[in-house]
Design a protein around this motif. Structure first.
Motif, PDB file in Angstrom:
ATOM      1  N   VAL A   1      -9.468  53.034  32.456  1.00 54.86           N
ATOM      2  CA  VAL A   1      -9.514  54.039  31.398  1.00 54.86           C
ATOM      3  C   VAL A   1     -10.236  53.429  30.210  1.00 54.86           C
ATOM      4  CG1 VAL A   1      -7.158  53.381  30.699  1.00 54.86           C
ATOM      5  CG2 VAL A   1      -8.173  55.493  29.835  1.00 54.86           C
TER       6      VAL A   1
ATOM      7  N   ILE B   1      -8.147  63.870  27.658  1.00 58.58           N
ATOM      8  CA  ILE B   1      -8.278  62.973  28.804  1.00 58.58           C
ATOM      9  C   ILE B   1      -9.355  63.558  29.712  1.00 58.58           C
ATOM     10  CG2 ILE B   1      -7.162  61.911  30.788  1.00 58.58           C
ATOM     11  CD1 ILE B   1      -4.505  62.187  29.372  1.00 58.58           C
TER      12      ILE B   1
ATOM     13  N   ASP C   1     -11.165  63.297  33.085  1.00 59.94           N
ATOM     14  CA  ASP C   1     -11.124  62.755  34.449  1.00 59.94           C
ATOM     15  C   ASP C   1     -12.516  62.892  35.053  1.00 59.94           C
ATOM     16  OD1 ASP C   1     -10.798  62.199  37.134  1.00 59.94           O
ATOM     17  OD2 ASP C   1      -8.908  63.286  37.321  1.00 59.94           O
TER      18      ASP C   1
ATOM     19  N   CYS D   1     -10.719  53.706  26.435  1.00 58.61           N
ATOM     20  CA  CYS D   1      -9.971  54.269  25.309  1.00 58.61           C
ATOM     21  C   CYS D   1     -10.745  54.105  24.004  1.00 58.61           C
ATOM     22  CB  CYS D   1      -8.641  53.524  25.135  1.00 58.61           C
ATOM     23  SG  CYS D   1      -7.651  53.279  26.612  1.00 58.61           S
TER      24      CYS D   1
ATOM     25  N   VAL E   1     -11.415  58.438  32.266  1.00 60.73           N
ATOM     26  CA  VAL E   1     -10.788  57.744  33.388  1.00 60.73           C
ATOM     27  C   VAL E   1     -11.644  57.901  34.646  1.00 60.73           C
ATOM     28  CG1 VAL E   1      -8.455  57.997  32.470  1.00 60.73           C
ATOM     29  CG2 VAL E   1      -9.353  59.740  34.004  1.00 60.73           C
TER      30      VAL E   1
ATOM     31  N   VAL F   1      -6.485  56.195  39.090  1.00 62.15           N
ATOM     32  CA  VAL F   1      -6.681  57.176  38.025  1.00 62.15           C
ATOM     33  C   VAL F   1      -5.362  57.840  37.629  1.00 62.15           C
ATOM     34  CG1 VAL F   1      -7.731  59.421  37.523  1.00 62.15           C
ATOM     35  CG2 VAL F   1      -9.108  57.588  38.511  1.00 62.15           C
TER      36      VAL F   1
ATOM     37  N   PHE G   1     -10.273  59.930  26.199  1.00 61.69           N
ATOM     38  CA  PHE G   1      -9.946  58.847  27.115  1.00 61.69           C
ATOM     39  C   PHE G   1     -10.641  59.157  28.436  1.00 61.69           C
ATOM     40  CE2 PHE G   1      -6.716  59.098  23.939  1.00 61.69           C
ATOM     41  CZ  PHE G   1      -6.327  57.782  23.680  1.00 61.69           C
TER      42      PHE G   1
ATOM     43  N   ALA H   1      -3.682  55.681  35.290  1.00 64.68           N
ATOM     44  CA  ALA H   1      -4.421  55.649  34.032  1.00 64.68           C
ATOM     45  C   ALA H   1      -4.038  56.840  33.155  1.00 64.68           C
ATOM     46  CB  ALA H   1      -5.923  55.650  34.308  1.00 64.68           C
ATOM     47  N   VAL H   2      -4.037  58.032  33.754  1.00 68.21           N
ATOM     48  CA  VAL H   2      -3.722  59.231  32.980  1.00 68.21           C
ATOM     49  C   VAL H   2      -2.273  59.209  32.498  1.00 68.21           C
ATOM     50  CG1 VAL H   2      -3.565  61.745  33.050  1.00 68.21           C
ATOM     51  CG2 VAL H   2      -5.468  60.582  34.183  1.00 68.21           C
TER      52      VAL H   2
END
Length: 472
Positions: free
Chosen positions: A321, A278, A280, A323, A305, A178, A303, A181-182
């Protein structure tokens, strides 16, 4: 007692690191000889104009380097240096079933500062899949990954699905966990100088990593329901951030979850100020929360994740992720540039764990173990103010007077338990104090160790500072 007064005006990096490096240099030169007592934390902090927490972290680092030893009630002393002396942070071998596990906790310490998936024997399933992959794809082991099979994206879509929502596999990018990914999203869609919004306490390693590539942090207040929309709008109006990193469900470290109305308000503000989101969902996927995801409310700018580290295996480094499709290629390229590329072995392993059903089976057993340990927490810390949720492998506990977060962390360390203080989660410099610490319960190798570690923490909480004097 030494009158050692280090000069920190030169050097780079955080003050605690500069202080530790200066002490190490003086020990090496003989300016601090073996047996010399270092100044008490509070005295040195006053003399050089830093916080007691800074000195505590420096002393802790010196102990980890094997240079000093602290004794409750006596103080901290420089150790004799021997050429063949073993390091203070020694590898610890712990048996788990028929396997041997390598733990990196300092010798004699219990690790309550991690929230990785508990060891419930998942290595057997992982080993079987690894053997099959190696047998079926020998050529891939000798080369770089040049293709991304569709089933890697299918696995990501499956793992990121919940509450009837399933992201489009066409927007999935497999990643090395992760964090990668971020960072890939940040690198792909922001430029140096851009502000990124973070909750006031959060997974702060991201803010530090983004800072290394020139992105600036803008912190937003949090409360018992997560990110404060009113403060978010204030920050958006004043700093015009490009992006916001949020954890709507089971936020780390506060365990807070945003209600649906607050998520809708956050989305409204993000659209009004053109802020990308984003989301999470690493812990959210473990929680019992039916609230719609941000990506359902704002698919054009969110996004999503998630990964395997907290519920299956941190060592697999499996992450994805989801998108908005027109951003997928940019994020994939950024991930390759940042990480060097997705290893075939790990990507295939993560996909097979998910698609075979093994990952969900491991997650079920891991969550059973987490909940059994949370039951121990309820008994061990009864009467104290802490936040916890089913399936989530940590608690956020308020410290009674007169404890400070950093001081309690140091006291716990001296008593043999590693925990995280609130500063570990601050995305930037702040004068805001929560007077809380995070206690993770998934890393100890047994429930007996959980019970023992919590008993130690309970004793410190009960006794207060009257029962602890770290450095004389």
């Amino acid at each position: 007692m030494t009158n050692w007064l280090p000069d920190l005006s030169s050097g780079s990096g955080p003050l605690y690191l500069r202080l530790a490096d200066k002490a190490e240099a003086d020990i090496a030169s003989g300016a601090l000889p073996a047996g010399r007592k270092l100044p008490p934390q509070r005295d040195l902090a006053y003399d050089i104009g830093v916080t007691i927490g800074t000195v505590g972290r420096a002393y802790s680092l010196l102990r980890e380097r094997g240079l000093v030893n602290g004794e409750v009630g006596r103080g901290t002393y420089v150790l004799e240096r021997e050429a063949d002396k073993s390091p203070a942070v020694a590898p610890v071998l712990a048996h788990s079933g028929d396997s041997t596990r390598h733990l990196d906790a300092p010798a004699g310490k219990l690790r309550f500062d991690s929230t990785a998936a508990p060891d419930i024997g998942q290595s057997a399933a992982i080993a079987e899949l690894l053997s099959t992959i190696m047998r079926e794809h020998p050529g891939e082991m000798a080369s770089y990954t040049r293709t991304f099979p569709d089933h890697w994206s299918e696995a990501g879509a499956n793992w990121l699905s919940r509450n009837g929502f399933r992201p489009d596999p066409g927007g999935i990018v497999p990643t090395l966990g992760v964090h990668a990914a971020v960072m890939s999203v940040i690198a792909a869609l922001t430029v140096p100088g851009d502000y990124i919004v973070y909750e006031h306490v959060t997974y702060a390693q991201l803010a530090r990593s983004a800072g290394l590539i020139g992105r600036r942090a803008a912190m937003v207040e949090v409360d018992a329901q997560g990110l404060d929309p009113e403060d978010f709008e204030r920050v958006c109006a004043q700093k015009h951030p490009r992006m916001a990193f949020v954890m709507p469900t089971a936020q780390n470290p506060t365990v807070a979850s945003m209600p649906g109305e607050r998520r809708a308000e956050l989305v409204r503000i993000a659209r009004a100020y053109n802020v990308l989101l984003i989301e999470d969902d690493l812990y959210g996927a473990m929680a019992e929360d039916a609230t719609p995801l941000l990506t359902e409310l704002a698919p054009e700018r969110t996004f999503l994740v998630g990964g395997l580290s907290k519920a299956v295996s941190a060592g697999v480094r499996g992450g994805w992720v989801a998108c908005p499709q027109h951003y997928r290629h940019r994020v994939r390229v950024a991930h390759k540039m940042l990480t060097g590329g997705m290893p075939f072995l790990l990507a295939e392993l993560g996909a097979r764990l998910v698609l075979s059903g093994a990952a969900r089976d491991i997650r079920t057993r891991a969550l059973d173990e987490v909940n059994a340990r949370l039951a121990i927490v309820r008994t061990a810390l009864d009467g104290y103010d802490y936040r916890m949720e089913p399936n989530i492998p940590f608690i956020w506990i308020a410290l009674p007077e007169p404890w400070l977060s950093g001081t309690f962390k140091q006291a716990a360390y001296e008593a043999g338990v590693l925990i995280d203080d609130e500063d570990e989660f601050k995305a930037g410099r702040s004068d805001k104090s929560f007077h809380r610490v995070r206690i993770g319960i998934s890393a100890p190798k047994s429930r007996e160790d959980v019970t023992r570690g919590l008993a130690t923490l309970r004793r410190l909480l009960d006794e207060g500072r009257a029962g602890y004097d770290s450095f004389g």
